[in-house]
Scaffold this motif. Structure first.
Motif, mmCIF file in Angstrom:
data_model
loop_
_atom_site.group_PDB
_atom_site.id
_atom_site.type_symbol
_atom_site.label_atom_id
_atom_site.label_comp_id
_atom_site.label_asym_id
_atom_site.label_seq_id
_atom_site.Cartn_x
_atom_site.Cartn_y
_atom_site.Cartn_z
ATOM 1 N N SER A 7 0.926 -1.094 0.065
ATOM 2 C CA SER A 7 -0.123 -0.139 0.011
ATOM 3 C C SER A 7 1.000 1.316 -0.122
ATOM 4 O O SER A 7 1.945 1.169 0.273
ATOM 5 C CB SER A 7 -1.051 0.164 1.204
ATOM 6 N N GLY A 8 0.519 2.468 -0.309
ATOM 7 C CA GLY A 8 1.113 3.734 -0.181
ATOM 8 C C GLY A 8 1.433 4.213 -1.375
ATOM 9 O O GLY A 8 1.807 5.403 -1.662
ATOM 10 N N GLY A 9 1.039 3.346 -2.701
ATOM 11 C CA GLY A 9 1.346 3.882 -3.923
ATOM 12 C C GLY A 9 0.575 5.291 -4.188
ATOM 13 O O GLY A 9 -0.545 5.527 -3.540
ATOM 14 N N GLY A 10 0.765 5.795 -5.548
ATOM 15 C CA GLY A 10 0.114 6.979 -5.852
ATOM 16 C C GLY A 10 0.849 7.746 -6.862
ATOM 17 O O GLY A 10 1.753 7.383 -7.425
ATOM 18 N N LEU A 11 0.029 8.900 -6.977
ATOM 19 C CA LEU A 11 0.742 10.052 -8.114
ATOM 20 C C LEU A 11 1.294 11.171 -7.340
ATOM 21 O O LEU A 11 0.834 11.598 -6.346
ATOM 22 C CB LEU A 11 -0.338 10.530 -8.767
ATOM 23 N N LEU A 18 6.887 9.536 -1.112
ATOM 24 C CA LEU A 18 6.030 8.550 -0.758
ATOM 25 C C LEU A 18 6.620 7.432 0.033
ATOM 26 O O LEU A 18 7.762 7.135 0.216
ATOM 27 C CB LEU A 18 5.450 7.813 -1.920
ATOM 28 N N ARG A 19 5.651 6.890 1.139
ATOM 29 C CA ARG A 19 6.245 5.638 1.771
ATOM 30 C C ARG A 19 5.195 4.596 1.611
ATOM 31 O O ARG A 19 4.243 4.599 1.686
ATOM 32 C CB ARG A 19 5.966 5.979 3.379
ATOM 33 N N LEU A 20 5.902 3.629 1.025
ATOM 34 C CA LEU A 20 5.223 2.396 0.775
ATOM 35 C C LEU A 20 5.248 1.336 1.774
ATOM 36 O O LEU A 20 6.394 1.451 2.787
ATOM 37 C CB LEU A 20 5.858 1.550 -0.379
ATOM 38 N N GLN A 82 10.652 3.925 2.165
ATOM 39 C CA GLN A 82 10.627 5.231 2.109
ATOM 40 C C GLN A 82 11.249 6.018 1.187
ATOM 41 O O GLN A 82 12.323 5.833 0.623
ATOM 42 C CB GLN A 82 11.085 6.122 3.373
ATOM 43 N N MET A 83 10.491 6.815 0.161
ATOM 44 C CA MET A 83 10.840 7.129 -1.179
ATOM 45 C C MET A 83 11.165 8.691 -1.215
ATOM 46 O O MET A 83 10.047 9.244 -1.273
ATOM 47 C CB MET A 83 10.251 6.497 -2.407
ATOM 48 N N ASN A 84 12.253 9.311 -1.320
ATOM 49 C CA ASN A 84 12.185 10.824 -1.129
ATOM 50 C C ASN A 84 12.952 10.853 -2.718
ATOM 51 O O ASN A 84 13.603 10.473 -3.298
ATOM 52 C CB ASN A 84 13.107 11.322 -0.150
ATOM 53 N N THR A 117 1.916 -2.241 -5.987
ATOM 54 C CA THR A 117 1.209 -0.934 -5.948
ATOM 55 C C THR A 117 1.932 -0.061 -6.895
ATOM 56 O O THR A 117 3.285 0.094 -6.956
ATOM 57 C CB THR A 117 1.367 -0.508 -4.528
ATOM 58 N N GLN A 118 0.930 0.958 -7.363
ATOM 59 C CA GLN A 118 1.441 1.617 -8.692
ATOM 60 C C GLN A 118 2.192 2.960 -7.942
ATOM 61 O O GLN A 118 1.213 3.390 -7.052
ATOM 62 C CB GLN A 118 0.214 1.974 -9.671
ATOM 63 N N VAL A 119 3.377 3.490 -8.563
ATOM 64 C CA VAL A 119 3.920 4.731 -8.314
ATOM 65 C C VAL A 119 4.087 5.434 -9.461
ATOM 66 O O VAL A 119 4.626 4.810 -10.448
ATOM 67 C CB VAL A 119 5.345 4.455 -7.579
ATOM 68 N N THR A 120 3.548 6.710 -9.502
ATOM 69 C CA THR A 120 3.703 7.375 -10.651
ATOM 70 C C THR A 120 4.241 8.833 -10.372
ATOM 71 O O THR A 120 3.598 9.441 -9.582
ATOM 72 C CB THR A 120 2.380 7.561 -11.545
ATOM 73 N N VAL A 121 5.105 9.270 -11.056
ATOM 74 C CA VAL A 121 6.000 10.450 -10.650
ATOM 75 C C VAL A 121 5.751 11.099 -11.717
ATOM 76 O O VAL A 121 6.256 10.886 -13.024
ATOM 77 C CB VAL A 121 7.550 10.038 -10.256
ATOM 78 N N SER A 122 5.153 12.511 -11.690
ATOM 79 C CA SER A 122 4.852 13.294 -12.846
ATOM 80 C C SER A 122 6.385 14.266 -12.946
ATOM 81 O O SER A 122 6.812 14.629 -11.899
ATOM 82 C CB SER A 122 3.656 14.045 -12.892
ATOM 83 N N SER A 123 6.484 14.800 -13.948
ATOM 84 C CA SER A 123 7.651 15.906 -14.197
ATOM 85 C C SER A 123 7.064 17.214 -14.160
ATOM 86 O O SER A 123 5.758 17.366 -14.113
ATOM 87 C CB SER A 123 8.297 15.520 -15.598
#
Length: 123
Positions: A7-11, A18-20, A82-84, A117-123
């Motif tokens: 859990s914890g994915g998102g845009l 984000l923290r998964l 933890q993703m920074n 879980t999907q993680v999407t990073v927009s530019s």
């Protein structure tokens, strides 16, 4: 049966965090090394990070060093990522996995996998 639920994915925008979480059940969590992997569209699944069953050792791929941190709470049967400073190239489905007795190297095989879980990073 064994279940790993991420859990914890998102845009998120580039530079964000984000923290998964990955909650485990059906196994003796404290006996398993845990890993995070990711798979981007059109690419093979790749190793991201792993943590030993005690939490005392970790490993990670070079592209996330200094940005991602793996940790675990054996009392909660949960492993975290933890993703920074996220980048668009971090966009992927992220999976957690468990292995018993094979260590935390990038090439070890894993016994159990979550559904991602999907993680999407927009530019």
């Amino acid at each position: 049966q064994v279940q790993l639920v991420e859990s914890g994915g998102g845009l998120v925008q580039a530079g964000g965090s984000l923290r998964l979480s990955c909650a485990a059940s059906g196994l003796t969590f404290s006996s398993y090394n845990m890993g995070w992997f990711r798979q981007a569209p059109g690419k093979e699944r790749e190793f991201v990070a792993a943590i030993s069953w005690t939490g005392g050792s970790t490993s990670s791929t070079d592209s996330v060093k200094g940005r991602f941190t793996i940790s675990r709470d054996n009392a909660k049967n949960t492993v975290y990522l933890q993703m920074n400073s996220l980048k668009p190239e971090d966009t992927a489905v992220y999976y957690c996995a468990a292995n018993r007795g094979r260590g935390i190297g990038s090439l070890v095989s894993y016994d159990y996998w979550g559904q991602g879980t999907q993680v999407t990073v927009s530019s």
